[in-house]
Each structure stands twice: as C-alpha cells, then as structure tokens.
Design an enzyme around this catalytic site. Structure first.
Site, PDB file in Angstrom:
ATOM      1  N   SER A  67       0.838  -1.202   0.000  1.00  0.00           N
ATOM      2  CA  SER A  67       0.000   0.000   0.000  1.00  0.00           C
ATOM      3  C   SER A  67       0.870   1.248   0.000  1.00  0.00           C
ATOM      4  O   SER A  67       2.091   1.173   0.150  1.00  0.00           O
ATOM      5  CB  SER A  67      -0.922   0.013   1.227  1.00  0.00           C
ATOM      6  OG  SER A  67      -0.180   0.303   2.401  1.00  0.00           O
ATOM      7  N   SER A  69       0.852   3.744   2.228  1.00  0.00           N
ATOM      8  CA  SER A  69       0.840   4.443   3.512  1.00  0.00           C
ATOM      9  C   SER A  69       2.209   4.973   3.921  1.00  0.00           C
ATOM     10  O   SER A  69       2.304   5.855   4.775  1.00  0.00           O
ATOM     11  CB  SER A  69       0.303   3.527   4.613  1.00  0.00           C
ATOM     12  OG  SER A  69       1.210   2.473   4.891  1.00  0.00           O
ATOM     13  N   LYS A 124       5.030   0.483   9.471  1.00  0.00           N
ATOM     14  CA  LYS A 124       4.848   1.902   9.792  1.00  0.00           C
ATOM     15  C   LYS A 124       6.138   2.415  10.442  1.00  0.00           C
ATOM     16  O   LYS A 124       7.062   1.668  10.714  1.00  0.00           O
ATOM     17  CB  LYS A 124       3.677   2.112  10.764  1.00  0.00           C
ATOM     18  CG  LYS A 124       2.350   1.525  10.323  1.00  0.00           C
ATOM     19  CD  LYS A 124       1.737   2.243   9.157  1.00  0.00           C
ATOM     20  CE  LYS A 124       0.426   1.580   8.730  1.00  0.00           C
ATOM     21  NZ  LYS A 124      -0.113   2.150   7.475  1.00  0.00           N
ATOM     22  N   SER A 227      -2.949   6.926   5.673  1.00  0.00           N
ATOM     23  CA  SER A 227      -2.401   5.831   6.466  1.00  0.00           C
ATOM     24  C   SER A 227      -3.355   5.452   7.586  1.00  0.00           C
ATOM     25  O   SER A 227      -3.766   6.298   8.382  1.00  0.00           O
ATOM     26  CB  SER A 227      -1.040   6.219   7.058  1.00  0.00           C
ATOM     27  OG  SER A 227      -0.579   5.236   7.967  1.00  0.00           O
TER      28      SER A 227
END
Length: 262
Positions: A67, A69, A124, A227
């Site tokens: 993704s 994010s 993250k 995100s």
C-alpha cells in the site's frame, strides 16, 4: 496464508523423511536399491528448507510493500528486507521473544503483526515509545510536549496518479525522513476502532492525544493522510513486532530504488 507456519511444517516433514532415509531405510534395503522417490526427494530438500527457515526466522525476512501508507519513503511494489534479530530473538511461528537485544527507537521503520488481525503484517514508522505522550493535533506532531522539527520540501509527484502532495522533512530522534501532509484533508481521525487501551487516547476534531502504555508503541505512516495507523487502531504490543525494515532489494518499476532508506 501464514507462510512461517507453512515453512515450519515443510521443515518438519522433510526432517522426518531425512531421518527415515538416513537411519532406517538405507540400512534395510538391499545394496544398489534406490530409496522410494518421495523419501529421496523429501530428504534432499531438508537442508535447503532448514537454511531458508533459519535465515527467514532469525536473520532477515523479505516483504513486499502492498500500500501507499509509507510514501514517499516506501512505494507500492518495493521489495524490502527486514532485520529479524535487532529487536530480540523470537521463536518462529509463535513470535515469542526469548532473547532481548534492542528496543525500537523513534524513527525506525518497523514491521509488525496488525493488532486487529495478527495474520496480517503491517509496516509503519515508530513515533511513540512506552510512556510517551503523543499529540497529533492540527497535523503537527508533538512528543512529550515538544514539537517534532519539520521543514518544507519540494512537493512530491505521485508517479502513478500524476498529482502533487506537500512534502516535509521531519526529524524523529536521529532520523530525518520525508512525510506527506495534505492541506485540504481535515485533521480529525475518522472511523476509530475499539482497541485495547483506548482510554489512553482523546480524540477531537483537531486530532488525537495519546499516552503510550508500557510494552506498546505508537506508529504512523509517512503518508500521513493516507495511512491507517495507531491513530485509528491503537498501539502495537511488543509481542507483535516482527523486525526493522532497512533495505529495498528490488522494485520492478524502478531499479534505482534499490538500496537503504530512512
């Protein structure tokens, strides 16, 4: 699919065949008689699977970014390597830590099991450590009452969509990295989940304030307005940590991306 579990089961199966071939079948069959094909092939794969399992479980594991994010640090399609031992040695499959090494630091890019569904891996950036007071209000990040340094950069061009996003340089601990913060997206956090230690956070139309519980971490994506992270689904417990991402080893669309990153 839990690939670690599949690999472990393959390791056990080939190990059994290797033991049968080496210590039982060879002694009982007539000289010159080959082993059954399934025993021979299974036994021959055992050393290979053992090496792959050991490397993947304790040294380094590959992942693919699914993704956006973490744009602009990591792009969709980046293949990355994750250091499995830097945060401690963990038993494969069950992910239980048996040897402490280091703890995550602010600014680390961390892979972990998604707290709401541990069968999924998320990536993250570590923002808050245990005991930290985190504020993300009006799109400004503060840690323990101090604003995180941030400076403007050239706008970022999204190559797949051909539009620009405001880009800034942020400093978390000793790590400087780029983040994207959209001017026209409101600061409130939509669709907050009901997560453990939810009482540690206060939400307003301007953002969120949280105190990180012991044994947990607060993480955010570098693409701040695109995100789903600790603002939405809560804190990452230590037992969910997989490792620290540190290297891009391939990208089909851009070979220049190969290398380390912050």
């Amino acid at each position: 699919m839990n690939f670690a579990l599949v690999l472990f089961l393959l390791l056990v199966a080939t190990a059994i065949l290797w033991v049968i071939d080496r210590f039982y079948a060879k002694k009982r069959r007539a000289p010159g008689t080959p082993s059954p094909w399934w025993v021979e092939y299974g036994a021959s794969f055992f050393p290979v699977i053992l090496i792959v399992f050991g490397l993947r479980s304790f040294i380094v594991e590959p992942f693919k970014i699914p993704s956006g994010s973490m744009i602009p640090t990591l792009l969709v399609g980046d293949f990355i390597l994750v250091n499995k031992w830097t945060y401690g040695i963990r038993l494969p499959v069950i992910n239980k830590k048996i040897i402490d090494v280091n703890s995550p630091k602010r600014g680390d890019v961390m892979v972990f099991r998604y707290p709401a569904d541990p069968s999924m891996d998320y990536i993250k950036r570590v923002v808050g450590l245990p005991g930290d007071r985190i504020e993300y209000v009006d799109k400004r990040l503060r840690i323990n009452g101090e604003a995180v340094p941030i400076t403007g950069q050239d706008d970022y061009l999204h190559p797949d969509r051909l539009y620009y996003s405001p880009r800034f340089q942020e400093k978390l601990g000793a790590v400087e990295h780029s983040v994207l913060i959209e001017r026209d997206v409101p600061p409130l956090v939509p669709q907050v989940l009901d997560y453990p230690h939810r009482e540690n956070c206060t939400y307003t139309t301007s953002g969120v304030r949280c105190t990180v519980p012991e044994g947990h971490y607060f993480v955010m994506g570098d693409n701040r307005d695109a995100s789903s992270d600790s603002r939405v689904w809560g804190f990452v417990p230590d037992e969910n940590i997989v490792g620290r991402a540190f290297f891009i080893w391939f990208n089909f669309n851009d070979m220049k991306r190969i290398g380390g990153f912050h």
